[in-house]
Design a protein around this motif. Structure first.
Motif, PDB file in Angstrom:
ATOM      1  N   ALA A  43       0.822  -1.065  -0.015  1.00 61.02           N
ATOM      2  CA  ALA A  43      -0.082   0.115   0.055  1.00 61.02           C
ATOM      3  C   ALA A  43       0.863   1.457   0.059  1.00 61.02           C
ATOM      4  N   TYR A  44       1.911   1.223   0.636  1.00 62.07           N
ATOM      5  CA  TYR A  44       2.774   2.451   0.727  1.00 62.07           C
ATOM      6  C   TYR A  44       3.920   2.495  -0.140  1.00 62.07           C
ATOM      7  N   ALA A  45       4.582   1.292  -0.320  1.00 64.07           N
ATOM      8  CA  ALA A  45       6.004   1.324  -1.078  1.00 64.07           C
ATOM      9  C   ALA A  45       6.030   1.976  -2.511  1.00 64.07           C
ATOM     10  N   THR A  52      13.931   2.093  -7.252  1.00 63.14           N
ATOM     11  CA  THR A  52      15.167   1.723  -6.394  1.00 63.14           C
ATOM     12  C   THR A  52      14.534   1.906  -4.931  1.00 63.14           C
ATOM     13  N   LEU A  53      13.774   3.092  -4.565  1.00 59.71           N
ATOM     14  CA  LEU A  53      13.512   3.480  -3.283  1.00 59.71           C
ATOM     15  C   LEU A  53      12.252   2.442  -2.997  1.00 59.71           C
ATOM     16  N   VAL A  54      11.555   1.705  -3.864  1.00 59.64           N
ATOM     17  CA  VAL A  54      10.271   1.018  -3.438  1.00 59.64           C
ATOM     18  C   VAL A  54      11.120  -0.353  -3.026  1.00 59.64           C
ATOM     19  N   GLY A  55      12.227  -0.730  -3.795  1.00 65.38           N
ATOM     20  CA  GLY A  55      13.039  -1.803  -3.401  1.00 65.38           C
ATOM     21  C   GLY A  55      13.517  -1.621  -1.992  1.00 65.38           C
ATOM     22  N   GLN A  59      12.647  -4.110   1.204  1.00 72.68           N
ATOM     23  CA  GLN A  59      13.426  -4.788   1.989  1.00 72.68           C
ATOM     24  C   GLN A  59      13.484  -4.408   3.145  1.00 72.68           C
ATOM     25  N   TYR A  60      13.358  -3.189   3.584  1.00 79.72           N
ATOM     26  CA  TYR A  60      13.502  -2.875   4.945  1.00 79.72           C
ATOM     27  C   TYR A  60      12.469  -3.378   5.864  1.00 79.72           C
ATOM     28  N   ALA A  61      11.213  -3.374   5.391  1.00 80.58           N
ATOM     29  CA  ALA A  61      10.118  -4.054   5.745  1.00 80.58           C
ATOM     30  C   ALA A  61      10.333  -5.470   6.160  1.00 80.58           C
ATOM     31  N   GLY A  62      10.851  -6.213   5.131  1.00 83.58           N
ATOM     32  CA  GLY A  62      11.017  -7.684   5.424  1.00 83.58           C
ATOM     33  C   GLY A  62      12.067  -8.008   6.330  1.00 83.58           C
ATOM     34  N   ASN A  63      13.256  -7.059   6.379  1.00 85.71           N
ATOM     35  CA  ASN A  63      14.313  -7.381   7.237  1.00 85.71           C
ATOM     36  C   ASN A  63      13.823  -7.016   8.614  1.00 85.71           C
ATOM     37  N   THR A  64      13.331  -5.891   8.864  1.00 83.97           N
ATOM     38  CA  THR A  64      12.713  -5.405  10.181  1.00 83.97           C
ATOM     39  C   THR A  64      11.942  -6.763  10.834  1.00 83.97           C
ATOM     40  N   ARG A  65      11.307  -7.345  10.167  1.00 82.80           N
ATOM     41  CA  ARG A  65      10.345  -8.383  10.493  1.00 82.80           C
ATOM     42  C   ARG A  65      11.106  -9.539  10.857  1.00 82.80           C
TER      43      ARG A  65
END
Length: 80
Positions: A43-45, A52-55, A59-65
């Motif tokens: 919804a927000y990416a 590049t920013l979307v990626g 990646q950040y969302a997946g890594n933090t989880r």
């Protein structure tokens, strides 16, 4: 915030219990936040513009989880 040792001067059992409760609340908020990040990334990416920013956002969302779910020591998780 690391918990203090039970025998550390200046910490009463009541304060240690309150701190432990507050720390648990923070962990729950972190858990909820990382769930929201990964569940809502679609919804927000894309609003971040260039691919590049979307990626990076995905990646950040997946890594933090994954760090939150990992069996790493808490001190290691805090430094990630």
């Amino acid at each position: 915030m690391p918990l203090s040792a039970d025998d550390e001067p200046g910490w009463t059992p009541v304060m240690l219990q309150r701190l432990a409760g507050e720390r648990e609340r923070w962990w729950q908020q972190l858990d909820e936040s990382t769930r929201w990040l990964i569940d809502s990334v679609a919804a927000y990416a894309e609003s971040w513009g260039p691919y590049t920013l979307v990626g990076l956002v995905v990646q950040y969302a997946g890594n933090t989880r994954m760090v939150r779910l990992s069996e790493r020591q808490e001190a290691t998780k805090r430094s990630c």
